[in-house]
Design a protein around this motif. Structure first.
Motif, PDB file in Angstrom:
ATOM      1  N   ASP A 242      56.355  26.121  23.014  1.00  0.00           N
ATOM      2  CA  ASP A 242      55.010  25.984  23.583  1.00  0.00           C
ATOM      3  C   ASP A 242      54.109  27.189  23.293  1.00  0.00           C
ATOM      4  OD1 ASP A 242      56.021  27.720  25.374  1.00  0.00           O
ATOM      5  OD2 ASP A 242      55.725  26.463  27.157  1.00  0.00           O
ATOM      6  N   PHE A 243      54.569  28.100  22.428  1.00  0.00           N
ATOM      7  CA  PHE A 243      53.682  29.158  21.921  1.00  0.00           C
ATOM      8  C   PHE A 243      52.694  28.561  20.904  1.00  0.00           C
ATOM      9  CE2 PHE A 243      57.470  29.029  19.242  1.00  0.00           C
ATOM     10  CZ  PHE A 243      56.910  28.873  17.983  1.00  0.00           C
ATOM     11  N   TYR A 244      52.919  27.314  20.490  1.00  0.00           N
ATOM     12  CA  TYR A 244      52.114  26.664  19.443  1.00  0.00           C
ATOM     13  C   TYR A 244      51.389  25.463  20.038  1.00  0.00           C
ATOM     14  CZ  TYR A 244      51.315  24.167  14.966  1.00  0.00           C
ATOM     15  OH  TYR A 244      50.769  23.508  13.882  1.00  0.00           O
ATOM     16  N   GLN A 245      50.073  25.403  19.880  1.00  0.00           N
ATOM     17  CA  GLN A 245      49.287  24.256  20.357  1.00  0.00           C
ATOM     18  C   GLN A 245      48.476  23.713  19.190  1.00  0.00           C
ATOM     19  OE1 GLN A 245      47.798  26.809  24.009  1.00  0.00           O
ATOM     20  NE2 GLN A 245      46.502  25.026  23.784  1.00  0.00           N
ATOM     21  N   GLN A 246      48.595  22.430  18.925  1.00  0.00           N
ATOM     22  CA  GLN A 246      47.835  21.869  17.798  1.00  0.00           C
ATOM     23  C   GLN A 246      46.800  20.870  18.325  1.00  0.00           C
ATOM     24  OE1 GLN A 246      49.979  19.583  14.817  1.00  0.00           O
ATOM     25  NE2 GLN A 246      48.758  20.535  13.208  1.00  0.00           N
ATOM     26  N   ASN A 247      45.602  21.384  18.622  1.00  0.00           N
ATOM     27  CA  ASN A 247      44.521  20.537  19.147  1.00  0.00           C
ATOM     28  C   ASN A 247      43.342  20.453  18.199  1.00  0.00           C
ATOM     29  OD1 ASN A 247      45.949  20.136  21.513  1.00  0.00           O
ATOM     30  ND2 ASN A 247      45.046  21.928  22.498  1.00  0.00           N
ATOM     31  N   GLY A 248      43.492  20.991  16.990  1.00  0.00           N
ATOM     32  CA  GLY A 248      42.404  20.926  16.016  1.00  0.00           C
ATOM     33  C   GLY A 248      41.485  22.140  16.054  1.00  0.00           C
ATOM     34  N   THR A 249      40.545  22.145  15.123  1.00  0.00           N
ATOM     35  CA  THR A 249      39.573  23.240  14.997  1.00  0.00           C
ATOM     36  C   THR A 249      38.175  22.650  14.892  1.00  0.00           C
ATOM     37  OG1 THR A 249      41.208  24.286  13.560  1.00  0.00           O
ATOM     38  CG2 THR A 249      39.059  25.333  13.672  1.00  0.00           C
ATOM     39  N   LEU A 250      37.221  23.306  15.525  1.00  0.00           N
ATOM     40  CA  LEU A 250      35.803  22.918  15.417  1.00  0.00           C
ATOM     41  C   LEU A 250      35.069  24.020  14.674  1.00  0.00           C
ATOM     42  CD1 LEU A 250      34.369  21.825  18.875  1.00  0.00           C
ATOM     43  CD2 LEU A 250      34.518  20.440  16.805  1.00  0.00           C
TER      44      LEU A 250
ATOM     45  N   ALA B 255      30.848  16.042  25.487  1.00  0.00           N
ATOM     46  CA  ALA B 255      31.890  15.273  26.178  1.00  0.00           C
ATOM     47  C   ALA B 255      33.260  15.927  25.981  1.00  0.00           C
ATOM     48  CB  ALA B 255      31.910  13.842  25.640  1.00  0.00           C
ATOM     49  N   LEU B 256      33.464  16.499  24.795  1.00  0.00           N
ATOM     50  CA  LEU B 256      34.768  17.107  24.477  1.00  0.00           C
ATOM     51  C   LEU B 256      34.990  18.411  25.244  1.00  0.00           C
ATOM     52  CD1 LEU B 256      37.247  16.875  22.524  1.00  0.00           C
ATOM     53  CD2 LEU B 256      35.944  18.242  20.887  1.00  0.00           C
ATOM     54  N   ILE B 257      33.949  19.292  25.250  1.00  0.00           N
ATOM     55  CA  ILE B 257      34.081  20.609  25.901  1.00  0.00           C
ATOM     56  C   ILE B 257      32.821  20.854  26.736  1.00  0.00           C
ATOM     57  CG2 ILE B 257      34.555  23.078  25.532  1.00  0.00           C
ATOM     58  CD1 ILE B 257      35.583  22.394  22.771  1.00  0.00           C
ATOM     59  N   PRO B 258      32.807  20.380  27.981  1.00  0.00           N
ATOM     60  CA  PRO B 258      31.571  20.457  28.771  1.00  0.00           C
ATOM     61  C   PRO B 258      31.044  21.879  28.954  1.00  0.00           C
ATOM     62  CG  PRO B 258      33.212  19.062  29.848  1.00  0.00           C
ATOM     63  CD  PRO B 258      33.896  19.687  28.679  1.00  0.00           C
TER      64      PRO B 258
ATOM     65  N   GLN C 259      41.147  22.817  32.779  1.00  0.00           N
ATOM     66  CA  GLN C 259      41.641  21.665  31.985  1.00  0.00           C
ATOM     67  C   GLN C 259      41.387  21.904  30.489  1.00  0.00           C
ATOM     68  OE1 GLN C 259      43.074  18.995  33.865  1.00  0.00           O
ATOM     69  NE2 GLN C 259      42.795  20.560  35.421  1.00  0.00           N
ATOM     70  N   THR C 260      41.941  22.967  29.947  1.00  0.00           N
ATOM     71  CA  THR C 260      41.657  23.329  28.557  1.00  0.00           C
ATOM     72  C   THR C 260      42.819  23.022  27.612  1.00  0.00           C
ATOM     73  OG1 THR C 260      42.397  25.535  29.158  1.00  0.00           O
ATOM     74  CG2 THR C 260      40.024  25.200  29.098  1.00  0.00           C
ATOM     75  N   ASP C 261      43.853  22.372  28.149  1.00  0.00           N
ATOM     76  CA  ASP C 261      45.093  22.234  27.369  1.00  0.00           C
ATOM     77  C   ASP C 261      44.933  21.457  26.065  1.00  0.00           C
ATOM     78  OD1 ASP C 261      45.808  23.335  29.731  1.00  0.00           O
ATOM     79  OD2 ASP C 261      47.568  22.083  30.059  1.00  0.00           O
ATOM     80  N   THR C 262      43.892  20.626  25.977  1.00  0.00           N
ATOM     81  CA  THR C 262      43.727  19.827  24.755  1.00  0.00           C
ATOM     82  C   THR C 262      42.508  20.257  23.939  1.00  0.00           C
ATOM     83  OG1 THR C 262      42.428  18.211  25.973  1.00  0.00           O
ATOM     84  CG2 THR C 262      44.797  17.771  25.791  1.00  0.00           C
ATOM     85  N   TYR C 263      41.898  21.374  24.297  1.00  0.00           N
ATOM     86  CA  TYR C 263      40.689  21.817  23.590  1.00  0.00           C
ATOM     87  C   TYR C 263      41.028  22.351  22.187  1.00  0.00           C
ATOM     88  CZ  TYR C 263      37.585  21.849  27.725  1.00  0.00           C
ATOM     89  OH  TYR C 263      36.811  21.521  28.791  1.00  0.00           O
TER      90      TYR C 263
ATOM     91  N   ASP D 226      35.507  34.225  17.258  1.00  0.00           N
ATOM     92  CA  ASP D 226      36.060  32.891  17.427  1.00  0.00           C
ATOM     93  C   ASP D 226      36.417  32.735  18.900  1.00  0.00           C
ATOM     94  OD1 ASP D 226      36.099  32.074  14.637  1.00  0.00           O
ATOM     95  OD2 ASP D 226      37.610  33.626  14.369  1.00  0.00           O
ATOM     96  N   LEU D 227      36.447  31.487  19.368  1.00  0.00           N
ATOM     97  CA  LEU D 227      36.733  31.215  20.778  1.00  0.00           C
ATOM     98  C   LEU D 227      38.004  30.372  20.841  1.00  0.00           C
ATOM     99  CD1 LEU D 227      33.114  29.970  21.624  1.00  0.00           C
ATOM    100  CD2 LEU D 227      33.916  32.314  21.699  1.00  0.00           C
ATOM    101  N   LEU D 228      39.045  30.923  21.464  1.00  0.00           N
ATOM    102  CA  LEU D 228      40.340  30.230  21.470  1.00  0.00           C
ATOM    103  C   LEU D 228      40.708  29.789  22.880  1.00  0.00           C
ATOM    104  CD1 LEU D 228      40.471  32.527  19.103  1.00  0.00           C
ATOM    105  CD2 LEU D 228      42.839  31.817  18.992  1.00  0.00           C
ATOM    106  N   PRO D 229      40.737  28.479  23.126  1.00  0.00           N
ATOM    107  CA  PRO D 229      41.100  27.997  24.454  1.00  0.00           C
ATOM    108  C   PRO D 229      42.610  27.866  24.597  1.00  0.00           C
ATOM    109  CG  PRO D 229      40.377  26.189  23.066  1.00  0.00           C
ATOM    110  CD  PRO D 229      40.416  27.396  22.200  1.00  0.00           C
ATOM    111  N   PHE D 230      43.209  28.731  25.389  1.00  0.00           N
ATOM    112  CA  PHE D 230      44.637  28.580  25.684  1.00  0.00           C
ATOM    113  C   PHE D 230      44.760  27.704  26.930  1.00  0.00           C
ATOM    114  CE2 PHE D 230      44.744  31.942  22.648  1.00  0.00           C
ATOM    115  CZ  PHE D 230      45.976  31.811  22.033  1.00  0.00           C
ATOM    116  N   LYS D 231      45.989  27.500  27.380  1.00  0.00           N
ATOM    117  CA  LYS D 231      46.189  26.575  28.508  1.00  0.00           C
ATOM    118  C   LYS D 231      45.600  27.136  29.804  1.00  0.00           C
ATOM    119  CE  LYS D 231      50.156  24.257  26.607  1.00  0.00           C
ATOM    120  NZ  LYS D 231      51.578  24.338  26.361  1.00  0.00           N
ATOM    121  N   HIS D 232      45.298  26.250  30.740  1.00  0.00           N
ATOM    122  CA  HIS D 232      44.883  26.583  32.113  1.00  0.00           C
ATOM    123  C   HIS D 232      43.620  27.450  32.184  1.00  0.00           C
ATOM    124  CE1 HIS D 232      48.802  24.944  32.653  1.00  0.00           C
ATOM    125  NE2 HIS D 232      49.432  26.013  32.209  1.00  0.00           N
ATOM    126  N   GLY D 233      42.695  27.261  31.253  1.00  0.00           N
ATOM    127  CA  GLY D 233      41.394  27.936  31.348  1.00  0.00           C
ATOM    128  C   GLY D 233      41.348  29.351  30.807  1.00  0.00           C
TER     129      GLY D 233
END
Ligand SMILES: Cc1cc2nc3c(=O)[nH]c(=O)nc-3n(C[C@H](O)[C@H](O)[C@H](O)COP(=O)(O)OP(=O)(O)OC[C@H]3O[C@@H](n4cnc5c(N)ncnc54)[C@H](O)[C@@H]3O)c2cc1C
Length: 360
Positions: free
Chosen positions: A83-91, A130-133, A224-228, A238-245
């Motif tokens: 869980d050190f790795y999160q693959q939610n894409g890049t904007l 809608a994706l990242i309010p 609720q940033t786990d899927t950002y 760059d702005l990196l959203p990790f889990k739990h805000g």
């Protein structure tokens, strides 16, 4: 089986230790860790949306981003958490519509060889809202679903737990190459920016310079940033959203600072102001978890790895620059194959240490 010493326990040394120990070798890892780039790093794994024209660099980092899937599988098989790795894409945002079209076309071309980019789509302002309010946006962006982020510190811990299942010992100390040179069958120098310090005493000149990098984290109210996805505005930050805000904001690229590890609050405050344009809540929130590390650059910004010229049992990797979390594990894996006497599929000539290390 060989008795192997690895000097440097960042992402390269720790991944190499894991694969070499897994292959049955006895591995001693020496790591002093002050200023280590890996534990300070932001964590973006997304080389495909870079406009750098250096094809040699691109091939290595694109292969590196894809290699994570193999590594994750290898760690999972040993019962370790990934869980050190999160693959939610890049904007990715660009300063004009024209530039956004240009990067979209480049990404589509790269997709033909690099399926890891995943799905590519342009998102308009309502879709982004809608994706990242909490994100303030004024233009559309390109989304690539294959982008990922990692927590470098957590990754190192997991690699060491994995290595500990084999014949592996960690020594948290600084060592000189001359002191251990004749005690091991094979030595790997994975010391990042410190390579000149290690090789000068043996009469080598090394084309590696140090660059200071600083970043900070902040806890925002929406947890609720786990899927950002990772957000890459067209600027230094760059702005990196990790889990739990938890957001990581970074990083600086400070040349001419050598190995300085001082926290420079003025520089960080400027970065925070710039990031607040995108995440307005940041203005009212304190910085936490400030990190400073030292990157290693070659004069042509290309990493190198392989045998040190004239030292037939000493391997090296350095110069990973600002993308070493992406290329590092793959480089370490290739080195482990070379040390095992196996052939590798990548043409290694463009990454030869001979280009960057010369005997005086
Ligand atoms: C602020 C910052 C943000 C970054 N963000 C990203 C990112 O988002 N994505 C990305 O892909 N890359 C990023 N990077 C780059 C990446 O972190 C590095 O390229 C990568 O971690 C380099 O790994 P390494 O193993 O070569 O070196 P390091 O991680 O620096 O490890 C070298 C280790 O060797 C040790 N050492 C040195 N000399 C000795 C000695 N004589 N004896 C014992 N130990 C010794 C050091 O103490 C250190 O622990 C970032 C870097 C920084 C600084």
């Amino acid at each position: 089986m060989k008795h192997i010493a690895i000097i440097g326990g960042g992402i390269v040394g720790s991944t190499a230790a894991f694969y070499l120990a897994k292959n049955g070798h006895t591995v001693h890892l020496y790591d002093e860790s002050t200023g280590q780039a890996t534990k300070a790093a932001a964590g973006i794994i997304s080389p495909w949306l870079s406009q750098r024209r250096n094809k040699v660099w691109y091939r290595l980092t694109a292969n590196g981003a894809a290699f994570y899937q193999t590594l994750l599988k290898d760690l999972t098989q040993l019962g370790l958490s990934t869980d050190f790795y999160q693959q939610n894409g890049t904007l990715v945002f660009k300063k004009s519509e024209k530039l956004l079209q240009k990067i979209t076309q480049l990404a589509q071309t790269r997709l033909q060889d690099d399926a890891m980019i995943g799905t590519l789509k342009q998102l308009d302002i309502p879709q982004l809202n809608a994706l990242i309010p909490e994100l303030h946006v004024s233009s559309q962006a390109l989304f690539a679903s294959g982008g990922a982020l990692i927590d470098g510190r957590q990754f190192i811990k997991v690699l060491r737990q994995a290595s500990a299942q084999f014949n592996f010992s960690l020594f948290e100390q600084r060592v000189a190459l001359l002191d251990i040179m004749h005690k091991y069958d094979t030595i790997l120098l994975a010391v990042g920016a410190w390579l000149p310090h290690l090789l000068h005493p043996l009469g080598f000149e090394v084309d590696v310079r140090a660059q200071k990098g600083q970043l900070f984290a902040a806890q925002l109210s929406n947890t609720q940033t786990d899927t950002y996805p990772v957000i890459m505005p067209q600027s230094e930050i760059d702005l990196l959203p990790f889990k739990h805000g938890k957001w990581v904001i970074g990083a600086t690229h400070e040349d001419d600072m050598g190995f300085d590890l001082t926290v420079d609050l003025d520089v960080l405050e400027r970065m925070k102001q710039e990031a607040s344009i995108w995440l307005p809540e940041l203005q009212h929130i304190d910085m936490t978890d400030i990190r400073v590390g030292t990157r290693a650059y070659t004069s042509d910004y290309t990493p190198f790895f392989g045998l040190v010229p004239t030292l037939p049992h000493v391997y090296v990797a350095s110069g990973l620059g600002a993308s070493g979390l992406t290329s590092g594990p793959y480089i370490a894996y290739l080195l482990s194959q070379l040390i095992n006497g196996q052939s590798v599929t990548l043409d290694l000539e463009p990454y030869s240490p001979k280009r960057y290390i010369h005997q005086l």
